[in-house]
Design a protein around this motif. Structure first.
Motif, PDB file in Angstrom:
ATOM      1  N   THR A  52       0.851  -1.174   0.000  1.00 44.47           N
ATOM      2  CA  THR A  52       0.000   0.000   0.000  1.00 44.47           C
ATOM      3  C   THR A  52       0.889   1.226   0.000  1.00 44.47           C
ATOM      4  OG1 THR A  52      -1.978   0.995   1.000  1.00 44.47           O
ATOM      5  CG2 THR A  52      -0.251   0.213   2.515  1.00 44.47           C
ATOM      6  N   GLY A  53       0.298   2.383   0.051  1.00 44.54           N
ATOM      7  CA  GLY A  53       1.092   3.598   0.123  1.00 44.54           C
ATOM      8  C   GLY A  53       0.275   4.818  -0.194  1.00 44.54           C
ATOM      9  N   GLY A  54       0.921   5.949  -0.024  1.00 42.67           N
ATOM     10  CA  GLY A  54       0.290   7.232  -0.285  1.00 42.67           C
ATOM     11  C   GLY A  54       1.077   8.336   0.374  1.00 42.67           C
ATOM     12  N   GLY A  55       0.513   9.516   0.339  1.00 45.88           N
ATOM     13  CA  GLY A  55       1.161  10.674   0.936  1.00 45.88           C
ATOM     14  C   GLY A  55       1.090  10.647   2.451  1.00 45.88           C
ATOM     15  N   SER A  56       1.912  11.489   3.053  1.00 49.14           N
ATOM     16  CA  SER A  56       1.988  11.571   4.515  1.00 49.14           C
ATOM     17  C   SER A  56       1.283  12.828   5.004  1.00 49.14           C
ATOM     18  CB  SER A  56       3.449  11.584   4.962  1.00 49.14           C
ATOM     19  OG  SER A  56       4.090  10.416   4.563  1.00 49.14           O
ATOM     20  N   GLY A  57       0.043  12.996   4.627  1.00 49.39           N
ATOM     21  CA  GLY A  57      -0.699  14.198   4.951  1.00 49.39           C
ATOM     22  C   GLY A  57      -1.078  14.346   6.399  1.00 49.39           C
ATOM     23  N   HIS A  58      -2.259  13.944   6.722  1.00 53.32           N
ATOM     24  CA  HIS A  58      -2.795  14.186   8.064  1.00 53.32           C
ATOM     25  C   HIS A  58      -2.122  13.342   9.132  1.00 53.32           C
ATOM     26  CE1 HIS A  58      -5.854  16.677   6.305  1.00 53.32           C
ATOM     27  NE2 HIS A  58      -6.147  15.710   5.463  1.00 53.32           N
ATOM     28  N   LEU A  59      -1.701  12.151   8.772  1.00 52.72           N
ATOM     29  CA  LEU A  59      -1.069  11.243   9.729  1.00 52.72           C
ATOM     30  C   LEU A  59      -0.393  10.132   8.933  1.00 52.72           C
ATOM     31  CD1 LEU A  59      -3.447   8.582  10.286  1.00 52.72           C
ATOM     32  CD2 LEU A  59      -4.565  10.759  10.618  1.00 52.72           C
ATOM     33  N   PRO A  60       0.454   9.357   9.566  1.00 49.63           N
ATOM     34  CA  PRO A  60       1.121   8.277   8.812  1.00 49.63           C
ATOM     35  C   PRO A  60       0.190   7.079   8.625  1.00 49.63           C
ATOM     36  CG  PRO A  60       1.837   8.256  11.083  1.00 49.63           C
ATOM     37  CD  PRO A  60       0.939   9.462  10.927  1.00 49.63           C
ATOM     38  N   LEU A  61      -0.930   7.309   7.992  1.00 46.53           N
ATOM     39  CA  LEU A  61      -1.987   6.312   7.847  1.00 46.53           C
ATOM     40  C   LEU A  61      -1.495   4.977   7.326  1.00 46.53           C
ATOM     41  CD1 LEU A  61      -5.088   5.595   7.644  1.00 46.53           C
ATOM     42  CD2 LEU A  61      -4.874   6.273   5.276  1.00 46.53           C
ATOM     43  N   PHE A  62      -0.858   4.965   6.197  1.00 48.65           N
ATOM     44  CA  PHE A  62      -0.524   3.707   5.540  1.00 48.65           C
ATOM     45  C   PHE A  62       0.508   2.892   6.305  1.00 48.65           C
ATOM     46  CE2 PHE A  62      -1.884   6.798   2.369  1.00 48.65           C
ATOM     47  CZ  PHE A  62      -3.024   6.162   1.921  1.00 48.65           C
TER      48      PHE A  62
END
Length: 177
Positions: free
Chosen positions: A52-62
């Protein structure tokens, strides 16, 4: 919610460093810049990998969904920015146990683009990938445009279902299903 950030420029790297230090028994870096992380046992055991993956916007979700019964790897992008195809490929190669890798992530333009490129690069290295996009955000598009919806909190259930199937030893097609 307030955040303690030393420097916005260093935020993502410091977050990743902290997680690797705190959980070195569970996570390891799969690339030199520490933007591709995997479970310590990823790449062994003959199981399907899940990246998975994605940006580190609001929190380190992924990052929070890498673990036993969940994802085997994650590519970490900058704040509100997709991870690069190279970071995704690094997580893919480190997660590949010879059984293929499922890409499971939210339906965002940059993520789709870079995961597709990473899939092409993995294929040239003999790694089969499949993709499931999270499109559960009903507010982001009307029913007639459901395929354009973003992925948000509902992707958690996909992580759990696919992760359980991979742990059980199901093949890539079944884990994707």
């Amino acid at each position: 919610m307030k955040k303690i950030i030393n420097s916005p420029v260093d935020f993502v790297d410091e977050m990743v460093d902290g997680l690797l230090l705190a959980h070195d028994d569970e996570l390891r870096a799969a690339d030199a810049d520490r933007r591709a992380l995997v479970r310590v046992e990823a790449g062994t055991g003959g199981r399907v990998g899940i990246v998975t993956g994605g940006g580190s916007g609001h929190l380190p979700l992924f990052l929070g969904y890498v673990g036993v019964g969940l994802c085997s790897g994650v590519a970490v992008g900058n704040v509100f920015s997709s991870p690069s195809s190279e970071q995704i490929l690094a997580a893919t190669m480190a997660s590949d146990d010879g059984a293929g890798v499922l890409y499971l992530y939210g339906n965002y333009g940059g993520d789709v683009y870079n995961f597709d490129i990473a899939a092409d690069m993995a294929a040239t290295r003999g790694v089969r990938t499949t993709t499931v996009l999270g499109t559960d955000d009903i507010v982001s598009a009307p029913p007639e445009k459901a395929s354009t919806r973003r992925g948000v909190a509902g992707i958690f259930f996909a992580y759990k279902c696919a992760g359980a199937a991979a742990e059980r030893g199901d093949d890539l097609d079944r884990v994707t299903e």
